[in-house]
Design a protein around this motif. Structure first.
Motif, PDB file in Angstrom:
ATOM      1  N   SER A 178      -6.931  -0.659 -16.380  1.00 53.15           N
ATOM      2  CA  SER A 178      -7.610  -1.590 -15.488  1.00 53.15           C
ATOM      3  C   SER A 178      -6.616  -1.985 -14.406  1.00 53.15           C
ATOM      4  O   SER A 178      -5.487  -2.377 -14.716  1.00 53.15           O
ATOM      5  CB  SER A 178      -8.073  -2.830 -16.256  1.00 53.15           C
ATOM      6  OG  SER A 178      -8.697  -3.751 -15.370  1.00 53.15           O
ATOM      7  N   ALA A 179      -7.021  -1.873 -13.150  1.00 55.38           N
ATOM      8  CA  ALA A 179      -6.132  -2.174 -12.029  1.00 55.38           C
ATOM      9  C   ALA A 179      -6.686  -3.331 -11.210  1.00 55.38           C
ATOM     10  O   ALA A 179      -7.899  -3.480 -11.052  1.00 55.38           O
ATOM     11  CB  ALA A 179      -5.994  -0.942 -11.138  1.00 55.38           C
ATOM     12  N   VAL A 180      -5.776  -4.140 -10.673  1.00 56.62           N
ATOM     13  CA  VAL A 180      -6.165  -5.256  -9.822  1.00 56.62           C
ATOM     14  C   VAL A 180      -5.042  -5.514  -8.820  1.00 56.62           C
ATOM     15  O   VAL A 180      -3.878  -5.240  -9.100  1.00 56.62           O
ATOM     16  CB  VAL A 180      -6.472  -6.524 -10.666  1.00 56.62           C
ATOM     17  CG1 VAL A 180      -5.230  -7.036 -11.371  1.00 56.62           C
ATOM     18  CG2 VAL A 180      -7.104  -7.616  -9.818  1.00 56.62           C
ATOM     19  N   SER A 181      -5.404  -6.031  -7.658  1.00 58.46           N
ATOM     20  CA  SER A 181      -4.422  -6.409  -6.648  1.00 58.46           C
ATOM     21  C   SER A 181      -4.632  -7.868  -6.282  1.00 58.46           C
ATOM     22  O   SER A 181      -5.742  -8.262  -5.920  1.00 58.46           O
ATOM     23  CB  SER A 181      -4.577  -5.543  -5.399  1.00 58.46           C
ATOM     24  OG  SER A 181      -3.685  -5.964  -4.391  1.00 58.46           O
ATOM     25  N   TRP A 182      -3.571  -8.673  -6.362  1.00 59.84           N
ATOM     26  CA  TRP A 182      -3.679 -10.085  -5.986  1.00 59.84           C
ATOM     27  C   TRP A 182      -3.088 -10.369  -4.614  1.00 59.84           C
ATOM     28  O   TRP A 182      -3.061 -11.511  -4.173  1.00 59.84           O
ATOM     29  CB  TRP A 182      -3.084 -11.005  -7.036  1.00 59.84           C
ATOM     30  CG  TRP A 182      -1.678 -10.709  -7.478  1.00 59.84           C
ATOM     31  CD1 TRP A 182      -1.311 -10.157  -8.672  1.00 59.84           C
ATOM     32  CD2 TRP A 182      -0.456 -10.974  -6.788  1.00 59.84           C
ATOM     33  NE1 TRP A 182       0.053 -10.046  -8.747  1.00 59.84           N
ATOM     34  CE2 TRP A 182       0.617 -10.552  -7.602  1.00 59.84           C
ATOM     35  CE3 TRP A 182      -0.147 -11.520  -5.538  1.00 59.84           C
ATOM     36  CZ2 TRP A 182       1.942 -10.655  -7.226  1.00 59.84           C
ATOM     37  CZ3 TRP A 182       1.184 -11.624  -5.164  1.00 59.84           C
ATOM     38  CH2 TRP A 182       2.207 -11.196  -6.008  1.00 59.84           C
ATOM     39  N   GLY A 183      -2.608  -9.337  -3.925  1.00 60.05           N
ATOM     40  CA  GLY A 183      -2.056  -9.535  -2.591  1.00 60.05           C
ATOM     41  C   GLY A 183      -1.626  -8.224  -1.976  1.00 60.05           C
ATOM     42  O   GLY A 183      -1.655  -7.177  -2.632  1.00 60.05           O
ATOM     43  N   PRO A 184      -1.218  -8.257  -0.702  1.00 60.31           N
ATOM     44  CA  PRO A 184      -0.787  -7.042  -0.023  1.00 60.31           C
ATOM     45  C   PRO A 184       0.361  -6.347  -0.755  1.00 60.31           C
ATOM     46  O   PRO A 184       1.289  -7.002  -1.229  1.00 60.31           O
ATOM     47  CB  PRO A 184      -0.328  -7.541   1.349  1.00 60.31           C
ATOM     48  CG  PRO A 184      -1.006  -8.853   1.538  1.00 60.31           C
ATOM     49  CD  PRO A 184      -1.144  -9.432   0.160  1.00 60.31           C
ATOM     50  N   ASN A 185       0.267  -5.034  -0.870  1.00 61.93           N
ATOM     51  CA  ASN A 185       1.303  -4.211  -1.504  1.00 61.93           C
ATOM     52  C   ASN A 185       1.590  -4.599  -2.951  1.00 61.93           C
ATOM     53  O   ASN A 185       2.707  -4.420  -3.437  1.00 61.93           O
ATOM     54  CB  ASN A 185       2.589  -4.236  -0.682  1.00 61.93           C
ATOM     55  CG  ASN A 185       2.411  -3.532   0.627  1.00 61.93           C
ATOM     56  OD1 ASN A 185       1.888  -2.421   0.675  1.00 61.93           O
ATOM     57  ND2 ASN A 185       2.816  -4.176   1.701  1.00 61.93           N
ATOM     58  N   ARG A 186       0.606  -5.121  -3.650  1.00 61.97           N
ATOM     59  CA  ARG A 186       0.778  -5.464  -5.061  1.00 61.97           C
ATOM     60  C   ARG A 186      -0.385  -4.879  -5.852  1.00 61.97           C
ATOM     61  O   ARG A 186      -1.547  -5.092  -5.513  1.00 61.97           O
ATOM     62  CB  ARG A 186       0.825  -6.977  -5.248  1.00 61.97           C
ATOM     63  CG  ARG A 186       0.933  -7.432  -6.686  1.00 61.97           C
ATOM     64  CD  ARG A 186       2.259  -7.030  -7.317  1.00 61.97           C
ATOM     65  NE  ARG A 186       2.255  -7.354  -8.735  1.00 61.97           N
ATOM     66  CZ  ARG A 186       3.291  -7.849  -9.374  1.00 61.97           C
ATOM     67  NH1 ARG A 186       4.424  -8.081  -8.737  1.00 61.97           N
ATOM     68  NH2 ARG A 186       3.226  -8.104 -10.658  1.00 61.97           N
ATOM     69  N   ILE A 187      -0.064  -4.112  -6.900  1.00 64.71           N
ATOM     70  CA  ILE A 187      -1.067  -3.585  -7.820  1.00 64.71           C
ATOM     71  C   ILE A 187      -0.558  -3.828  -9.228  1.00 64.71           C
ATOM     72  O   ILE A 187       0.593  -3.520  -9.543  1.00 64.71           O
ATOM     73  CB  ILE A 187      -1.295  -2.070  -7.629  1.00 64.71           C
ATOM     74  CG1 ILE A 187      -1.695  -1.742  -6.189  1.00 64.71           C
ATOM     75  CG2 ILE A 187      -2.364  -1.567  -8.598  1.00 64.71           C
ATOM     76  CD1 ILE A 187      -1.724  -0.258  -5.895  1.00 64.71           C
ATOM     77  N   ASP A 188      -1.394  -4.393 -10.079  1.00 67.99           N
ATOM     78  CA  ASP A 188      -1.073  -4.583 -11.495  1.00 67.99           C
ATOM     79  C   ASP A 188      -2.014  -3.727 -12.318  1.00 67.99           C
ATOM     80  O   ASP A 188      -3.224  -3.718 -12.078  1.00 67.99           O
ATOM     81  CB  ASP A 188      -1.222  -6.054 -11.887  1.00 67.99           C
ATOM     82  CG  ASP A 188      -0.119  -6.907 -11.301  1.00 67.99           C
ATOM     83  OD1 ASP A 188       0.871  -7.149 -12.009  1.00 67.99           O
ATOM     84  OD2 ASP A 188      -0.233  -7.326 -10.130  1.00 67.99           O
ATOM     85  N   ILE A 189      -1.452  -3.009 -13.294  1.00 66.87           N
ATOM     86  CA  ILE A 189      -2.211  -2.120 -14.168  1.00 66.87           C
ATOM     87  C   ILE A 189      -2.061  -2.625 -15.601  1.00 66.87           C
ATOM     88  O   ILE A 189      -0.948  -2.959 -16.037  1.00 66.87           O
ATOM     89  CB  ILE A 189      -1.676  -0.674 -14.121  1.00 66.87           C
ATOM     90  CG1 ILE A 189      -1.494  -0.196 -12.692  1.00 66.87           C
ATOM     91  CG2 ILE A 189      -2.557   0.254 -14.942  1.00 66.87           C
ATOM     92  CD1 ILE A 189      -2.757  -0.044 -11.916  1.00 66.87           C
TER      93      ILE A 189
END
Length: 158
Positions: free
Chosen positions: A41-52
């Motif tokens: 599952s991937a999500v981004s909370w801001g520019p140039n940030r991805i959490d998996i």
């Protein structure tokens, strides 16, 4: 970022694989390692940030992130075993919300507040699928899951 699309999948080797669109072409697949026991599952909370996030082979929640210039190492977030893989959303910058299925088929929830991870909180229910989560404005957070009656169940927070 603008005109960028990132796609993640669990490969046949159980590792995380990544491919991206840069606005004009697709990249080749890259192997980001790990030993996944669920889809990512991937999500981004801001520019140039991805959490998996994914369920690891040890049944714990595992985490990997992109900080705009490099990938982190995989980290075991511990906190107890999960039965169904995670789904992540973000309601604001530096905030992560993660749902997963518990070992007793209940819906679990935990958050990151830029300093600490919360413990898993049981939201109850009897679920039979991995959850899906989304944030669509302000602090609104929605999670969907298949229940033991084969119906789609929904829980939200405003």
């Amino acid at each position: 970022q603008s005109n960028r699309l990132d796609v993640f999948a669990r490969g046949q080797n159980q590792a995380l694989w990544h491919k991206w669109w840069d606005g004009s072409r697709w990249s080749q697949w890259e192997d980001l390692g790990g030993a996944l026991a669920s889809p990512p599952s991937a999500v981004s909370w801001g520019p140039n940030r991805i959490d998996i996030f994914a369920k690891g082979q040890n049944q714990n929640l595992w985490h990997l992130y992109w900080n705009g210039s490099r990938w982190s190492s995989w980290e075991d977030l511990g906190g107890g075993a999960i039965g169904y893989g995670p789904s992540a959303a973000s309601t604001s910058r530096d905030r992560l919300d993660v749902f997963a299925g518990g070992m007793q088929n209940q819906l679990l929830y935990r958050t990151w507040n830029v300093v600490n991870w919360s413990r898993w909180v049981s939201l109850g229910g009897v679920i039979t699928s991995e959850p899906a989560a989304v944030s669509w404005g302000g602090t609104r957070l929605d999670a969907f899951v298949k229940g033991s009656d084969d119906h789609l169940w929904h829980i939200w927070r405003s």
